[in-house]
Design an enzyme around this catalytic site. Sequence first.
Site, PDB file in Angstrom:
ATOM      1  CE1 TYR A  21       0.425   2.018   4.263  1.00 35.30           C
ATOM      2  CE2 TYR A  21       1.162  -0.191   4.375  1.00 35.30           C
ATOM      3  CZ  TYR A  21       1.064   0.891   4.715  1.00 35.30           C
ATOM      4  OH  TYR A  21       1.728   1.474   6.247  1.00 35.30           O
ATOM      5  CE  LYS A  48       3.358   3.217   3.451  1.00 37.25           C
ATOM      6  NZ  LYS A  48       3.746   3.635   4.635  1.00 37.25           N
ATOM      7  CD  GLU A  90      10.922   2.325  10.560  1.00 33.41           C
ATOM      8  OE1 GLU A  90      10.838   3.357   9.852  1.00 33.41           O
ATOM      9  OE2 GLU A  90      10.543   1.006  10.408  1.00 33.41           O
ATOM     10  CG  LEU A 104       8.519   2.529   5.034  1.00 32.85           C
ATOM     11  CD1 LEU A 104       8.290   1.385   3.867  1.00 32.85           C
ATOM     12  CD2 LEU A 104       7.299   2.958   5.260  1.00 32.85           C
TER      13      LEU A 104
END
Length: 278
Positions: A31, A145, A177, A201
């Site tokens: 996505y 993702k 993160e 990511l």
Amino acid sequence: MLWNHEIIERTKDNAMISLEDRGYQFGDGVYEVIRIYDGRFHSLKWHLDRLDYSMRELGIQPPFDRSALIADLQALIEKNQFHDDGKLYLQVTRGLQPRDHVYQSDLDAIYYATIDRFDKPFQMWEQGVKVTLQEDIRWLRCDIKSLNLLGNVIAKTKAQSAGYYEPLLHRDGIIRECGASNFFMVQDGKLLTHPLNHLILGGMTRKKVLKLAGELNIEVEEKEFPVEALEDADECFLTATPLEVVPIVQIDQQSLPIGPITKKLQQYYRESVIKDLY
């Protein structure tokens, strides 16, 4: 809502999905979330580049070519007469197949897109947010993702239940993160963030902040740093597509100021948005 190559009169309340969609059964899909400002897409090329990367890494054959997809997304904006600030959610799943862990190689991927209003988060920009340290329990391909977000869901829910906005994830003693955003630390005037690899990511706002930091002559180092390094942080912030640059004012019991580099990047980011609208 956009479904494959047809814009249909369907809302989230009456949308339909097959029980044999591999996205529904296995999270077998990818996505993107794309920011919209005044009805125009922001950093669209970067997002579609990352979508291509995610599909390629999972072996999903794209159900569109880029020019046709862009035309469809623009038609979605126009059909809904959407001229506000918002965000677009675009999802691609591998396709339909009787349930089996092993996927067939000739499946037709399925995609849809929706748009929603999303106002600029002025309060978060001005007041900042709190984060809490948590062990990173996600799978080891965070660079994709994908729809496999259960680790993020658990971590972020746990953080917000304890009064924090985001978890700050660490693995093997290294800061990675946040649950749905990238993390930056400022130390002695230098901007530090985790390097791109399979453990984080590659966020679009992260990418743009690094570009803007170069234009502002802010020294940047992409490197791993341990949890203990947070004790010497002068300022910290997170970045995410819907939120832009958000100051972090507390990590567990450690308070942090909203510092000059964070403020400078916040302002410069907002000024630069108009340059990357499509």
